[in-house]
Design a protein around this motif. Structure first.
Motif, PDB file in Angstrom:
ATOM      1  N   VAL D  26      -6.088 -11.037  11.742  1.00 34.73           N
ATOM      2  CA  VAL D  26      -6.313  -9.756  12.400  1.00 34.73           C
ATOM      3  C   VAL D  26      -5.316  -9.601  13.537  1.00 34.73           C
ATOM      4  O   VAL D  26      -5.214 -10.460  14.412  1.00 34.73           O
ATOM      5  CB  VAL D  26      -7.749  -9.691  12.970  1.00 34.73           C
ATOM      6  CG1 VAL D  26      -8.049  -8.269  13.439  1.00 34.73           C
ATOM      7  CG2 VAL D  26      -8.755 -10.141  11.944  1.00 34.73           C
ATOM      8  N   ARG D  27      -4.574  -8.524  13.520  1.00 32.79           N
ATOM      9  CA  ARG D  27      -3.620  -8.284  14.605  1.00 32.79           C
ATOM     10  C   ARG D  27      -4.372  -7.896  15.863  1.00 32.79           C
ATOM     11  O   ARG D  27      -5.385  -7.220  15.826  1.00 32.79           O
ATOM     12  CB  ARG D  27      -2.650  -7.188  14.202  1.00 32.79           C
ATOM     13  CG  ARG D  27      -1.626  -7.821  13.253  1.00 32.79           C
ATOM     14  CD  ARG D  27      -0.650  -6.910  12.629  1.00 32.79           C
ATOM     15  NE  ARG D  27      -0.288  -5.738  13.410  1.00 32.79           N
ATOM     16  CZ  ARG D  27       0.783  -5.008  13.137  1.00 32.79           C
ATOM     17  NH1 ARG D  27       1.579  -5.352  12.138  1.00 32.79           N
ATOM     18  NH2 ARG D  27       1.020  -3.935  13.834  1.00 32.79           N
ATOM     19  N   GLY D  28      -3.889  -8.390  16.986  1.00 33.45           N
ATOM     20  CA  GLY D  28      -4.560  -8.094  18.246  1.00 33.45           C
ATOM     21  C   GLY D  28      -5.670  -9.073  18.564  1.00 33.45           C
ATOM     22  O   GLY D  28      -6.447  -8.854  19.475  1.00 33.45           O
ATOM     23  N   THR D  50      -5.717  -5.954  21.705  1.00 28.24           N
ATOM     24  CA  THR D  50      -5.362  -4.552  21.424  1.00 28.24           C
ATOM     25  C   THR D  50      -6.596  -3.771  20.981  1.00 28.24           C
ATOM     26  O   THR D  50      -7.618  -4.351  20.600  1.00 28.24           O
ATOM     27  CB  THR D  50      -4.318  -4.453  20.295  1.00 28.24           C
ATOM     28  OG1 THR D  50      -4.952  -4.894  19.069  1.00 28.24           O
ATOM     29  CG2 THR D  50      -3.099  -5.310  20.568  1.00 28.24           C
ATOM     30  N   GLU D  51      -6.445  -2.466  21.015  1.00 31.66           N
ATOM     31  CA  GLU D  51      -7.532  -1.587  20.584  1.00 31.66           C
ATOM     32  C   GLU D  51      -7.853  -1.835  19.108  1.00 31.66           C
ATOM     33  O   GLU D  51      -9.019  -1.815  18.699  1.00 31.66           O
ATOM     34  CB  GLU D  51      -7.126  -0.129  20.819  1.00 31.66           C
ATOM     35  CG  GLU D  51      -8.290   0.846  20.879  1.00 31.66           C
ATOM     36  CD  GLU D  51      -9.470   0.272  21.652  1.00 31.66           C
ATOM     37  OE1 GLU D  51     -10.570   0.243  21.071  1.00 31.66           O
ATOM     38  OE2 GLU D  51      -9.325  -0.184  22.817  1.00 31.66           O
ATOM     39  N   ASN D  52      -6.814  -2.100  18.348  1.00 34.34           N
ATOM     40  CA  ASN D  52      -6.992  -2.400  16.931  1.00 34.34           C
ATOM     41  C   ASN D  52      -7.827  -3.669  16.730  1.00 34.34           C
ATOM     42  O   ASN D  52      -8.770  -3.713  15.931  1.00 34.34           O
ATOM     43  CB  ASN D  52      -5.617  -2.574  16.277  1.00 34.34           C
ATOM     44  CG  ASN D  52      -5.741  -3.007  14.831  1.00 34.34           C
ATOM     45  OD1 ASN D  52      -6.378  -2.313  14.044  1.00 34.34           O
ATOM     46  ND2 ASN D  52      -5.171  -4.162  14.497  1.00 34.34           N
ATOM     47  N   GLY D  53      -7.504  -4.700  17.497  1.00 34.73           N
ATOM     48  CA  GLY D  53      -8.275  -5.940  17.433  1.00 34.73           C
ATOM     49  C   GLY D  53      -9.729  -5.703  17.805  1.00 34.73           C
ATOM     50  O   GLY D  53     -10.643  -6.246  17.180  1.00 34.73           O
ATOM     51  N   LYS D  55     -11.450  -2.990  17.478  1.00 35.84           N
ATOM     52  CA  LYS D  55     -12.136  -2.268  16.403  1.00 35.84           C
ATOM     53  C   LYS D  55     -12.498  -3.232  15.272  1.00 35.84           C
ATOM     54  O   LYS D  55     -13.630  -3.245  14.778  1.00 35.84           O
ATOM     55  CB  LYS D  55     -11.239  -1.138  15.881  1.00 35.84           C
ATOM     56  CG  LYS D  55     -12.008  -0.015  15.228  1.00 35.84           C
ATOM     57  CD  LYS D  55     -11.113   1.166  14.870  1.00 35.84           C
ATOM     58  CE  LYS D  55     -10.945   2.136  16.038  1.00 35.84           C
ATOM     59  NZ  LYS D  55      -9.949   3.182  15.743  1.00 35.84           N
ATOM     60  N   ALA D  56     -11.530  -4.064  14.893  1.00 34.09           N
ATOM     61  CA  ALA D  56     -11.777  -5.009  13.806  1.00 34.09           C
ATOM     62  C   ALA D  56     -12.910  -5.976  14.145  1.00 34.09           C
ATOM     63  O   ALA D  56     -13.759  -6.290  13.311  1.00 34.09           O
ATOM     64  CB  ALA D  56     -10.499  -5.792  13.494  1.00 34.09           C
ATOM     65  N   GLN D  61     -11.947  -5.357  24.138  1.00 31.55           N
ATOM     66  CA  GLN D  61     -10.840  -6.234  24.492  1.00 31.55           C
ATOM     67  C   GLN D  61     -11.242  -7.172  25.620  1.00 31.55           C
ATOM     68  O   GLN D  61     -11.970  -6.784  26.531  1.00 31.55           O
ATOM     69  CB  GLN D  61      -9.643  -5.419  24.959  1.00 31.55           C
ATOM     70  CG  GLN D  61      -9.021  -4.573  23.861  1.00 31.55           C
ATOM     71  CD  GLN D  61      -7.785  -3.820  24.353  1.00 31.55           C
ATOM     72  OE1 GLN D  61      -6.936  -4.375  25.043  1.00 31.55           O
ATOM     73  NE2 GLN D  61      -7.692  -2.549  23.993  1.00 31.55           N
TER      74      GLN D  61
END
Lengths: 302, 302, 302, 302
Positions: D26-28, D50-53, D55-56, D61
């Motif tokens: 998972v990125r982030g 990150t925001e992406n991390g 969410k996943a 954060q």
């Protein structure tokens, strides 16, 4: 007499007796007594109406209602219900039920010391409604009219590192109740009053009240909201017991001798001690139930 | 002096002081004191060796070890460990560890009253091993030698409808321990001794001991097994406080006058009350931990 | 079906359902149901009358009364009073009030785990009378007829180092009650029964009952006195939850496959875990009060 | 897989495992693991950057430190001291001890439910210093440098009628601590993690965390002060247990079938229930002591 020695009592009715014994009438202090013979409940209302009266009585202007009910420490459900009704009746007079709709009950004192655990026990037995009414409206409670009640047990300074008043001030500033009701275990002067007397006052909780000796108090002045105090004496200061037992002896001495005597005799140790009845566990249990029922009655319906 | 008025104390060391003050030597009573300056722990052993000594001291023949440790009510872990070691050392002398292998610890007193909850708290902190050794042998404990410890909190008569001694007698008759150790909160005569004194005695718990006033006591006589009592004074009788404060005054009166005075002055109310320090919650917490550690040390290995 | 996998339930009514589902009639088992529509209380009496019935049902011969009251976990005082009356009514049938005059109530379970604290809470709320009647006679209670009630909270083995049955056996042998009533938190098979079902049985407490899994049980056999068990299911075994959720899936498999499946899937961890509702604190509080009121009613007058 | 069904876990390390199983990076999200073999303590740091991390991973954060210590539920004092040191070490990294000098510890959860009482127990064992330093300065503590610690047990909404966040917000606004540390009992996905895992995070307590399901959470956003969350998983949701046990079975089905299956099988009842070990009383006792010691160590000296 004995005026040079400070006797501690949280009961206005006891402060007043002092003057009565000496046949002094105090200006700025009105007293009304009534006695319900059938129920064996005596109610005394002391009103301090002037600054002069406040000074003489050693407490702020306001009303002090004292309910004396000799059987309060006996497990008689019907009798306790009468006392709960009496509490509810007085609360409804001190609170404007039409405009003051949200109540924060504060259970003062130390849960870990039986004689000081009255306040926490009262909060434990209360029906809280604020969160339900906020979420679902009055229909959530199945009622058309009902107060929003909330409650907190702030603990004592040794347990929290904070003044009780700091915690209550914070909670009041966020939840904005119309009225705060603070419940506390009090110190009486006379052992005869322990566990059979309830004091209700619109002056809140003042510094020096309570078994645990709050330094700052909970009053309209520091909380910016009406504060009603409800207290029951559960202890007598150890020094007071000695002092009172010696009162007759001391009568024979002049004031200077008295003072010398007392200082010598009443060990400083005693000021960090309290006197309490051996059945304090049961009486605190009954009394806290009776008071929480009184609150439940007062706010269940308008 | 003042002999006509019965002062209550559960501490042999206080009963003995009475005679010391008056420079009377009591036959049949031996006293040994030692003081460890580094640790600031004073140990006094009072041995009552004759029936005459027992009568004079108002308690049965046997040994009464008193550990006085001024910092017991302060949360200093190292200091408490020293006191635990001292308790363990005395227990190992009173018990024959080679032949007396199973111990029942009885936590006397009322859990619902802070000043009377020492015994229950001690049992709560003990490591029980009897059930494990019975099921898996000593290997279950990972030890070659270890005592079988069990414990019970019998409650007080108002809560159970039974004498404490009935409950303990029953448990002893079924589980057959070699030794019973009964822990109790005691009444001292002097407030100076509260929460800083531990008494260990091979005479068990005698009628009238304890905050809660057991009627029957726990002794070898009624349990048919060796009984060791461990007690800490946490209260003073309210009447005693008044009495002692007045002692000087009374000195000036003759015995008849004294008696009249005391009867008049010490309200019967006071005999149903006790005096206890305002920080009784913390001191009971520390003390119960220190005593249970002492027991854990004494029985963990032989 | 699923017979090869042992599902644990302490409720006779659930053991019986098992057969009902499969339309099997069990010889030696009689069932009577009644439903009070107005009060919304369903009562089922299962009587196991033969050794064959006992084997099929997996529990001893005797009567098992189940009171199902859906609103038991709701704080409605009037409803709870009805249930208390129902409990009192059944107890008066199981006990011969003319000849069995002294009752020992045993509060089983672990006070420190909410879901297992029902028994201790019931004893806490009981009116004990044995010590008063022994000391002052019935006049001490202001009654002409009244039972002698006593009670004990024996704790659990990890806390005492003793089997609960050892403690109770000892107390019974000394205080010689006519009847023992043991209160315990039970394990049900179905979450739907939690906190709304009360089982009363004249077979006592049997090994494997209760949240805490007593090894020996409390029965007339080992105590030599009549034993009545009162239990409320407060937990479901974690393994049971998984098993039941999979029941439909498993139907498609043959018995060998089922067994393999279950062994693989139900982690051994689960057998040391229990499932309980998030409001277990409130329901245990209401239920213990309702049961102690039932006992107080049953024994207050004859 | 199974992504369509929401499994609840409060542990970042479990959320992360989900991806690991499926070999997805998972990125982030950065993960660092270390294992101290001698002490048998595993530490995993998950950083969501990150925001992406976020969410996943389904959480904000920040840093999530997980300490896994298999023997946490065993009463080994030396081992627990190691874990306390580990907690202290991480806290000293998350807090700037030179500038952040006052700490408010919040003990979340319901004292009346054993599995939810971790937070209140931690606060009970803490040494509060704020009131002493305010009154007497650092000399009052006999130290040159020391943090001002205070603590509160706010209770749960059913007991207070207030959101926990309202109470904490109020106390923070008046007492102005530099950092809030909130302690809570958490829900894990796997029973294997119960009572042996400690999570420390600089993201505070987020909605849905904890046994009691706080609606609003305690975060820097709503309290305007740094919030550190410390949690220990003590329960697993009952629905999760069933779900996970069936995972293998479900693998054979396609996603639509799975969903249908789960909805049908997992009874809605189960979502109001939790699973907890039978020795939850002892593990909560040990764990709360270990955490409060960790806090005491972190703030006793700088």
């Amino acid at each position: 007499m004995l005026g040079s020695y400070r006797i501690r009592t949280d009961l206005a009715v006891e402060a007043r007796e002092h003057f009565k014994e000496e046949n002094v009438e105090v200006r700025g202090v009105e007293v009304n007594e009534s006695y319900d013979e059938e129920k064996d409940i005596r109610t005394t209302v002391v009103k301090i109406t002037t600054e002069n009266g406040a000074k003489a009585m050693g407490r702020p202007q306001g009303s002090y209602i004292t309910i004396e009910a000799p059987n309060l420490s006996v497990p008689d459900e019907d009798y306790h219900r009468e006392v709960s009704r009496e509490i509810a009746r007085h609360l409804r007079q001190l609170i404007d039920l039409e405009t003051e709709k949200s109540i924060l009950v504060v259970g003062l004192g130390n849960q870990a010391i039986t004689a000081d655990s009255l306040g926490p026990h009262v909060v434990e037995n209360l029906h809280m409604t604020r969160h339900i009414i906020r979420e679902y409206g009055l229909k959530g409670m199945g009622e058309e009219k009902m107060h929003r009640t909330s409650g907190i047990v702030p603990g004592v300074m040794a347990q929290t590192g904070m003044e009780t008043s700091e915690i209550v001030e914070g909670v009041v500033s966020v939840t904005k109740p119309d009225v705060v009701i603070a419940i506390d275990a009090l110190a009486a002067r006379s052992t005869r009053r322990l566990n059979r007397t309830i004091q209700i006052t619109d002056t809140g909780i003042n510094p020096g009240s309570g078994v645990g000796n709050h330094r700052i108090g909970l009053t309209q002045d520091n909380l910016q909201v009406k504060v009603i105090g409800i207290g029951v004496p559960t202890v007598v200061d150890a020094a007071t017991i000695v002092h009172d037992s010696m009162a007759h002896l001391l009568d024979a001495l002049d004031e200077g001798e008295q003072k010398e005597f007392l200082e010598e005799m009443i060990s400083p140790h005693l000021h960090s001690m309290f006197v309490t009845p051996k059945d304090v566990d049961e009486t605190v249990k009954y009394l806290s139930f009776t008071i929480s029922e009184g609150l439940n009655m007062a706010f269940a319906q308008v």
